[in-house]
Design a protein around this motif. Structure first.
Motif, mmCIF file in Angstrom:
data_model
loop_
_atom_site.group_PDB
_atom_site.id
_atom_site.type_symbol
_atom_site.label_atom_id
_atom_site.label_comp_id
_atom_site.label_asym_id
_atom_site.label_seq_id
_atom_site.Cartn_x
_atom_site.Cartn_y
_atom_site.Cartn_z
ATOM 1 N N LYS A 56 0.801 -1.223 0.000
ATOM 2 C CA LYS A 56 0.000 0.000 0.000
ATOM 3 C C LYS A 56 0.836 1.276 0.000
ATOM 4 O O LYS A 56 0.335 2.347 -0.347
ATOM 5 N N ASP A 107 -0.194 -7.610 6.202
ATOM 6 C CA ASP A 107 0.620 -6.470 6.620
ATOM 7 C C ASP A 107 0.745 -5.394 5.550
ATOM 8 O O ASP A 107 0.730 -4.197 5.859
ATOM 9 N N SER A 151 -3.620 -3.210 1.001
ATOM 10 C CA SER A 151 -4.770 -2.441 1.490
ATOM 11 C C SER A 151 -6.059 -3.243 1.358
ATOM 12 O O SER A 151 -7.020 -3.001 2.074
ATOM 13 N N ARG A 152 -6.076 -4.228 0.432
ATOM 14 C CA ARG A 152 -7.267 -5.054 0.226
ATOM 15 C C ARG A 152 -6.844 -6.471 -0.137
ATOM 16 O O ARG A 152 -5.757 -6.693 -0.647
ATOM 17 N N GLN A 160 -10.133 -12.486 9.217
ATOM 18 C CA GLN A 160 -10.248 -11.622 10.401
ATOM 19 C C GLN A 160 -9.834 -12.375 11.667
ATOM 20 O O GLN A 160 -9.234 -11.801 12.584
ATOM 21 N N ASP A 206 -5.505 -7.878 13.750
ATOM 22 C CA ASP A 206 -4.965 -6.517 13.798
ATOM 23 C C ASP A 206 -4.709 -5.925 12.414
ATOM 24 O O ASP A 206 -4.251 -4.783 12.302
ATOM 25 N N SER A 207 -5.002 -6.695 11.378
ATOM 26 C CA SER A 207 -4.727 -6.221 10.026
ATOM 27 C C SER A 207 -5.686 -5.103 9.633
ATOM 28 O O SER A 207 -6.877 -5.145 9.937
ATOM 29 N N LYS A 208 -5.138 -4.108 8.934
ATOM 30 C CA LYS A 208 -5.952 -3.014 8.383
ATOM 31 C C LYS A 208 -6.394 -3.327 6.959
ATOM 32 O O LYS A 208 -7.032 -2.500 6.303
ATOM 33 N N CYS A 209 -6.064 -4.512 6.492
ATOM 34 C CA CYS A 209 -6.382 -4.921 5.123
ATOM 35 C C CYS A 209 -7.888 -5.160 4.990
ATOM 36 O O CYS A 209 -8.478 -5.911 5.769
ATOM 37 N N GLN A 210 -8.510 -4.535 4.018
ATOM 38 C CA GLN A 210 -9.944 -4.690 3.781
ATOM 39 C C GLN A 210 -10.222 -5.970 3.010
ATOM 40 O O GLN A 210 -9.539 -6.278 2.037
ATOM 41 N N THR A 211 -11.218 -6.724 3.439
ATOM 42 C CA THR A 211 -11.563 -7.964 2.740
ATOM 43 C C THR A 211 -12.655 -7.715 1.706
ATOM 44 O O THR A 211 -13.617 -6.985 1.951
#
Length: 398
Positions: free
Chosen positions: A118, A159, A162-163, A176, A181-186
């Motif tokens: 990202k 890590d 972004s997606r 999830q 803790d991941s900020k990655c969007q599914t």
């Protein structure tokens, strides 16, 4: 003239993983099914390394704007190139400068499946795909290095990306669970199978006779991997013998499991020990057109698998309006195709009861009414799949 949105699809799979190849093929066919006014806004390009089977090439060629064999397209590897790419990786934090040069040169907008960190500012975007988390639930079926490799690759996605695309809500929930803790969007992309329209018109009896099969049989179309759970079907047939019920099972699929090369020997030994030689036919890997005709002719499809990302077999049977006996694995429950019944995945008795009941009452051959209805539903399902993929691709540019 408005610039077209250029999509690059990286071919997956091969003979060792038919599902990966079918996955990319189905995306191409879904995108191509969209109305002309939509189809004229984007280009579909295929990127591949391994040679593609001629039948798949022929099926996809009319729908591709371009196909790139990467070993011919990427800059040749030499000392100067290695030095240049190393400098760009170290100084400019570029993950794959050699591939990036090819993508920039050909003006791609979106690459799939492909991880782009990202923090990298590039002219194109991409999105990785996680097929499933089988190694977390059935670690005994993997080598230590395989488990470590999957963990490492999936953690990198969690890590850096972004997606991420997953094929089911079940897998998205797993992501999830394992990476809280991941900020990655599914993004959930439930694929649908596309079958050539003329396949619905072929003579299934001719294919049944080609393989010297009896008129009535159930079909299992899975590679002979341990998690596909063929053994439970053999155990159920053994149970039914006690009641003098002798269903026939036809199996298609590659017979080699690289994780357990002797697994096919275990299957053959069980067939011999249980006295099932006249009831179980192992056809191996056959042409897909033949496999689909056998599915059309069968009484029903059995899918006993312990784990799936999103079952291609289930989607194929859905296209044909075939009844299915499915293990109660959560993804199968999520797919929930019409005409399906479920058995507890570790219960050969439950499976035997269902097979025995359907063996007595189901006819062989094509139900033209059910198949026609399924074909119409499939056209709409495939379009929805195409639109969903396009939404994911275009949202990457925002």
């Amino acid at each position: 003239m408005k610039k077209l949105f250029k999509i690059g699809l990286i071919m997956q799979g091969g003979t060792g993983w038919i599902g990966g190849t079918e996955y990319i093929k189905n995306i191409i066919l879904a995108l191509s099914s969209l109305p002309n006014e939509e189809r004229e806004t984007f280009e579909i390009c295929l990127l591949y390394n391994q040679d593609i089977a001629p039948d798949i090439q022929n099926q996809l060629k009319p729908y591709l704007n371009a196909a790139y064999k990467l070993e011919n397209e990427l800059e040749q590897i030499n000392f100067v190139g290695r030095l240049k790419w190393k400098i760009r990786r170290v100084l400019f934090k570029q993950t794959d400068p050699r591939f990036s040069d090819f993508l920039n040169k050909n003006k791609f907008n979106f690459i799939y499946p492909y991880l782009i960190p990202k923090n990298e500012k590039l002219l194109y975007q991409g999105c990785p795909w996680i097929y499933d988390f089988q190694h977390k639930y059935l670690p005994d079926l993997f080598t230590k290095s395989d488990v470590e490799g999957r963990d490492r690759g999936f953690a990198q996605i969690a890590d850096l990306s972004s997606r991420v695309v997953l094929s089911s809500k079940t897998a998205a929930a797993d992501f999830q669970k394992f990476f809280p803790d991941s900020k990655c969007q599914t993004e959930v992309l439930q694929f649908r199978t596309s079958l050539p329209s003329n396949w619905y018109e072929l003579n299934t009896v001719a294919i049944q006779q080609k393989y010297n099969l009896p008129e009535r049989f159930f079909l299992i179309s899975n590679q002979f991997w341990q998690h596909k759970n063929h053994l439970i079907v053999l155990e159920s047939l053994k149970i039914l013998q006690k009641s003098s019920i002798y269903p026939v099972i036809v199996c298609t699929g590659h017979i080699y499991d690289h994780r357990k090369p002797d697994y096919i020997d275990i299957i053959l030994q069980a067939i011999h020990t249980y006295g099932l030689a006249n009831q179980v036919y192992l056809l191996g890997l056959i042409p897909r057109i033949d496999q689909i005709q056998l599915m059309r002719h069968s009484l029903a499809v059995i899918q006993p698998s312990l784990f799936e990302g999103w079952s291609t077999v289930v989607e194929d049977a859905r296209c044909l309006g075939k009844k299915m006996i499915l293990s109660d694995f959560p993804v199968h429950l999520e797919q929930d195709p019409p005409g399906s019944v479920f058995f507890e995945r570790n219960s050969p008795q439950q499976l035997a009861d269902l097979i025995g009941e359907w063996w007595e009452k189901l006819p062989a051959g094509v139900n033209l009414e059910e198949e026609s209805l399924a074909q119409q539903r499939n056209k709409e399902d495939v379009k929805k799949f195409g639109y969903r993929f396009l939404e994911i691709a275009r949202n990457s540019q925002k």
